[in-house]
Scaffold this active site. Structure first.
Site, mmCIF file in Angstrom:
data_model
loop_
_atom_site.group_PDB
_atom_site.id
_atom_site.type_symbol
_atom_site.label_atom_id
_atom_site.label_comp_id
_atom_site.label_asym_id
_atom_site.label_seq_id
_atom_site.Cartn_x
_atom_site.Cartn_y
_atom_site.Cartn_z
ATOM 1 N N ASN A 138 -29.488 -10.396 25.370
ATOM 2 C CA ASN A 138 -29.841 -11.872 25.670
ATOM 3 C C ASN A 138 -31.247 -11.952 25.639
ATOM 4 O O ASN A 138 -31.834 -11.566 26.881
ATOM 5 C CB ASN A 138 -29.224 -12.401 26.581
ATOM 6 C CG ASN A 138 -29.716 -13.920 26.647
ATOM 7 O OD1 ASN A 138 -30.180 -14.494 25.773
ATOM 8 N ND2 ASN A 138 -29.179 -14.538 27.702
ATOM 9 N N LYS A 185 -33.327 -14.329 25.463
ATOM 10 C CA LYS A 185 -33.768 -15.616 26.223
ATOM 11 C C LYS A 185 -35.225 -16.121 25.448
ATOM 12 O O LYS A 185 -35.255 -15.818 24.356
ATOM 13 C CB LYS A 185 -34.122 -15.520 27.534
ATOM 14 C CG LYS A 185 -33.074 -14.639 28.344
ATOM 15 C CD LYS A 185 -32.949 -14.855 29.882
ATOM 16 C CE LYS A 185 -31.947 -13.877 30.514
ATOM 17 N NZ LYS A 185 -31.882 -14.190 31.838
ATOM 18 N N HIS A 211 -23.985 -19.791 29.132
ATOM 19 C CA HIS A 211 -25.034 -19.191 29.862
ATOM 20 C C HIS A 211 -25.332 -19.888 30.899
ATOM 21 O O HIS A 211 -25.540 -21.191 30.999
ATOM 22 C CB HIS A 211 -26.109 -18.655 29.039
ATOM 23 C CG HIS A 211 -26.937 -17.434 29.642
ATOM 24 N ND1 HIS A 211 -27.573 -17.778 30.603
ATOM 25 C CD2 HIS A 211 -26.991 -16.285 29.929
ATOM 26 C CE1 HIS A 211 -28.137 -16.628 31.288
ATOM 27 N NE2 HIS A 211 -27.878 -15.827 30.737
ATOM 28 N N GLU A 247 -28.040 -20.332 32.516
ATOM 29 C CA GLU A 247 -29.149 -21.111 32.395
ATOM 30 C C GLU A 247 -28.926 -22.236 31.680
ATOM 31 O O GLU A 247 -29.610 -23.499 31.802
ATOM 32 C CB GLU A 247 -30.444 -20.120 31.705
ATOM 33 C CG GLU A 247 -30.644 -19.122 32.824
ATOM 34 C CD GLU A 247 -31.321 -17.965 32.075
ATOM 35 O OE1 GLU A 247 -31.518 -17.707 31.002
ATOM 36 O OE2 GLU A 247 -31.152 -16.912 33.031
ATOM 37 N N GLU A 296 -20.858 -13.199 34.432
ATOM 38 C CA GLU A 296 -22.408 -13.157 35.154
ATOM 39 C C GLU A 296 -22.276 -13.949 36.369
ATOM 40 O O GLU A 296 -22.575 -15.203 36.338
ATOM 41 C CB GLU A 296 -23.182 -13.673 34.033
ATOM 42 C CG GLU A 296 -23.214 -13.058 32.615
ATOM 43 C CD GLU A 296 -24.509 -13.211 31.784
ATOM 44 O OE1 GLU A 296 -24.951 -12.168 31.632
ATOM 45 O OE2 GLU A 296 -24.936 -14.491 31.595
ATOM 46 N N GLY A 307 -31.104 -11.992 36.553
ATOM 47 C CA GLY A 307 -32.762 -11.944 36.427
ATOM 48 C C GLY A 307 -33.322 -11.668 37.913
ATOM 49 O O GLY A 307 -34.466 -12.064 38.160
ATOM 50 N N SER A 328 -28.636 -8.218 35.742
ATOM 51 C CA SER A 328 -29.510 -7.074 36.306
ATOM 52 C C SER A 328 -29.025 -5.633 35.826
ATOM 53 O O SER A 328 -28.883 -4.621 36.792
ATOM 54 C CB SER A 328 -29.991 -7.255 37.686
ATOM 55 O OG SER A 328 -30.463 -8.419 37.995
#
Ligand code: PEP
Length: 250
Positions: A9, A11, A95, A97, A167, A173, A212
């Site tokens: 991904n 991003k 996701h 985010e 996730e 991240g 991560s």
């Protein structure tokens, strides 16, 4: 036997030059990745370029998001049919985010999941708890609720044609990876929940871990019984790191 899938991904990262370099690095090393399935999810505007560059590769590509609508007055959106025009296999939906920064809730995510399927794409459905939710001991409730919204709209069989990415938000991240056992526990919970509804779906669906993942921890994560690969953010931007992760799944 489920195949291992490693999906990158990207991003909001990349430029014409960096995309060309990254894809050239990945294709140069893909022969050593055994039967690991590999995919990359670039920003929308680079999808046509990536599609061209990957024409002779085993690496698939997909989008990081998708409109819940098919066409019409929805400024800024990209539909499943458009993604199909450029050969996308996958569309990431839900996701964390998108959920936390852009306020996309479970029902909206479920509609995006449905839109991806309708266009013939495989949704990669992201689920996972925040740090507060983990500390409150409600990880399973959160993941269950996120899955239920999709199952209610699309039915359990649809999950069998999708990919799930667990996730934990606190691991995305941040450099904090869930331990292989922490990840496996939630993956086993997800598979067990699905098995309660349809054993064949539970046996078939690939459940990826994301948060991560790096070359150094991928092998340990991927050997866990219910972890079928990874959704990779930061480490997917470096061809060598990404290939090391792909090899860990071989
Ligand atoms: C992600 O964006 O889905 C992700 C897992 O990011 P990172 O690997 O950087 O934690």
């Amino acid at each position: 036997m489920r195949q291992t899938l490693v999906a990158g991904n990207w991003k909001l990262n990349g430029s014409l030059d960096s995309v060309k370099q990254l894809i050239s690095g990945i294709t140069a090393g893909e022969a050593d990745t055994g039967d690991t399935q590999i995919a990359v999810c670039p920003p929308f505007v680079y999808i046509p370029l990536v599609a061209n560059l990957l024409a002779d590769s085993k690496v698939a590509w997909g989008s990081q998001d998708i409109a819940d609508q098919e066409s019409g007055a929805f400024t800024g959106e990209i539909s499943g049919a458009m993604l199909n025009d450029f050969g996308c296999t996958y569309a990431i939906v839900g996701h964390s985010e998108r959920r936390s920064i852009y306020g996309e809730d479970d029902d909206f995510t479920a509609r995006k999941f449905a839109a991806a399927r309708k266009a013939g794409l495989t949704p990669i459905l992201c689920v996972g708890e925040s740090l507060e939710e983990r500390e409150q001991g409600i990880t399973e409730d959160v993941v269950s609720r996120q899955l239920d919204a999709v199952i209610k709209l699309e039915g359990i069989a649809a999950i069998g044609d999708s990919v799930i990415a667990y996730e934990p938000v606190w691991a995305i991240g941040t450099g904090k990876t869930a331990s292989p056992q922490q990840a496996q526990d939630v993956h086993a919970f997800i598979r067990g929940k699905l098995a309660g509804l349809d054993q064949s779906v539970a046996d078939k669906v690939q459940i990826l871990y994301g948060g991560s993942v790096k070359g150094a921890n991928a092998a340990e994560l991927f050997t866990m019984a219910d972890i079928d690969g990874g959704l990779i953010g930061g480490a997917a931007l470096d061809a060598d790191d990404f290939l090391t992760i792909c090899k860990a799944g071989a």
